[in-house]
Design a protein around this motif. Structure first.
Motif, PDB file in Angstrom:
ATOM      1  N   TRP A 155       0.664  -1.644   0.133  1.00  0.00           N
ATOM      2  CA  TRP A 155       0.274  -0.414  -0.051  1.00  0.00           C
ATOM      3  C   TRP A 155       0.813   0.891   0.117  1.00  0.00           C
ATOM      4  O   TRP A 155       0.308   2.507  -0.270  1.00  0.00           O
ATOM      5  CB  TRP A 155      -0.691  -0.472   1.187  1.00  0.00           C
ATOM      6  CG  TRP A 155      -0.837   0.522   2.388  1.00  0.00           C
ATOM      7  CD1 TRP A 155       0.046  -0.591   3.466  1.00  0.00           C
ATOM      8  CD2 TRP A 155      -0.492   1.147   3.258  1.00  0.00           C
ATOM      9  NE1 TRP A 155       0.695  -0.332   4.341  1.00  0.00           N
ATOM     10  CE2 TRP A 155       0.334   0.870   4.270  1.00  0.00           C
ATOM     11  CE3 TRP A 155       0.014   2.310   3.157  1.00  0.00           C
ATOM     12  CZ2 TRP A 155       0.942   1.853   5.239  1.00  0.00           C
ATOM     13  CZ3 TRP A 155      -0.152   4.173   4.070  1.00  0.00           C
ATOM     14  CH2 TRP A 155       0.961   3.745   5.382  1.00  0.00           C
ATOM     15  N   ARG A 156       2.296   0.709   0.204  1.00  0.00           N
ATOM     16  CA  ARG A 156       3.012   2.140   0.965  1.00  0.00           C
ATOM     17  C   ARG A 156       3.468   2.315  -0.862  1.00  0.00           C
ATOM     18  O   ARG A 156       3.660   3.610  -1.493  1.00  0.00           O
ATOM     19  CB  ARG A 156       4.222   2.081   1.510  1.00  0.00           C
ATOM     20  CG  ARG A 156       3.072   2.485   3.159  1.00  0.00           C
ATOM     21  CD  ARG A 156       4.542   2.363   3.505  1.00  0.00           C
ATOM     22  NE  ARG A 156       4.559   2.550   5.399  1.00  0.00           N
ATOM     23  CZ  ARG A 156       5.382   2.850   6.438  1.00  0.00           C
ATOM     24  NH1 ARG A 156       6.707   2.806   5.848  1.00  0.00           N
ATOM     25  NH2 ARG A 156       5.100   2.585   7.307  1.00  0.00           N
ATOM     26  N   ARG A 157       3.779   0.802  -1.523  1.00  0.00           N
ATOM     27  CA  ARG A 157       3.931   1.779  -2.934  1.00  0.00           C
ATOM     28  C   ARG A 157       3.525   2.492  -4.063  1.00  0.00           C
ATOM     29  O   ARG A 157       3.231   3.275  -4.454  1.00  0.00           O
ATOM     30  CB  ARG A 157       4.356   0.782  -3.650  1.00  0.00           C
ATOM     31  CG  ARG A 157       6.003  -0.207  -3.183  1.00  0.00           C
ATOM     32  CD  ARG A 157       6.635  -1.031  -4.022  1.00  0.00           C
ATOM     33  NE  ARG A 157       5.706  -2.790  -3.094  1.00  0.00           N
ATOM     34  CZ  ARG A 157       5.523  -3.860  -2.570  1.00  0.00           C
ATOM     35  NH1 ARG A 157       7.349  -3.468  -2.594  1.00  0.00           N
ATOM     36  NH2 ARG A 157       5.587  -4.798  -2.335  1.00  0.00           N
ATOM     37  N   GLY A 158       1.754   2.177  -3.059  1.00  0.00           N
ATOM     38  CA  GLY A 158       0.554   2.042  -3.885  1.00  0.00           C
ATOM     39  C   GLY A 158       0.541   3.940  -3.639  1.00  0.00           C
ATOM     40  O   GLY A 158      -0.171   4.211  -5.193  1.00  0.00           O
ATOM     41  N   LEU A 159       0.591   3.946  -2.615  1.00  0.00           N
ATOM     42  CA  LEU A 159       0.341   5.592  -2.070  1.00  0.00           C
ATOM     43  C   LEU A 159       1.824   6.051  -3.367  1.00  0.00           C
ATOM     44  O   LEU A 159       1.372   7.092  -3.317  1.00  0.00           O
ATOM     45  CB  LEU A 159       0.301   6.073  -0.818  1.00  0.00           C
ATOM     46  CG  LEU A 159       0.149   6.597  -0.357  1.00  0.00           C
ATOM     47  CD1 LEU A 159      -1.212   7.907  -0.378  1.00  0.00           C
ATOM     48  CD2 LEU A 159       0.346   7.190   1.237  1.00  0.00           C
ATOM     49  N   ALA A 160       2.525   5.918  -3.125  1.00  0.00           N
ATOM     50  CA  ALA A 160       4.073   6.684  -4.002  1.00  0.00           C
ATOM     51  C   ALA A 160       3.345   6.673  -4.837  1.00  0.00           C
ATOM     52  O   ALA A 160       3.827   7.670  -5.401  1.00  0.00           O
ATOM     53  CB  ALA A 160       5.570   6.187  -3.041  1.00  0.00           C
TER      54      ALA A 160
END
Length: 57
Positions: A17-22
């Protein structure tokens, strides 16, 4: 009390989810950059048209 360390020794693992948010943040930033580039180009073209045809307004 815990402190946040920003050193490169122990990078935090990126969860999906952090990669997606980034990626979302990068896409939004890219969209804003593109919009500002378009506005800047339109402003330049408008100024050039006003210089070329000063009595058209």
């Amino acid at each position: 009390m815990t402190t946040l360390s920003l050193s490169a020794k122990y990078p935090a693992p990126l969860t999906p989810w952090r990669r997606g948010l980034a990626r979302v943040i990068a896409a939004v930033a890219d969209a804003f950059e593109t919009a500002f580039d378009v506005i800047d180009e339109a402003t330049e073209q408008s100024a050039a048209a006003r210089r070329r045809f000063p009595t058209a307004d």
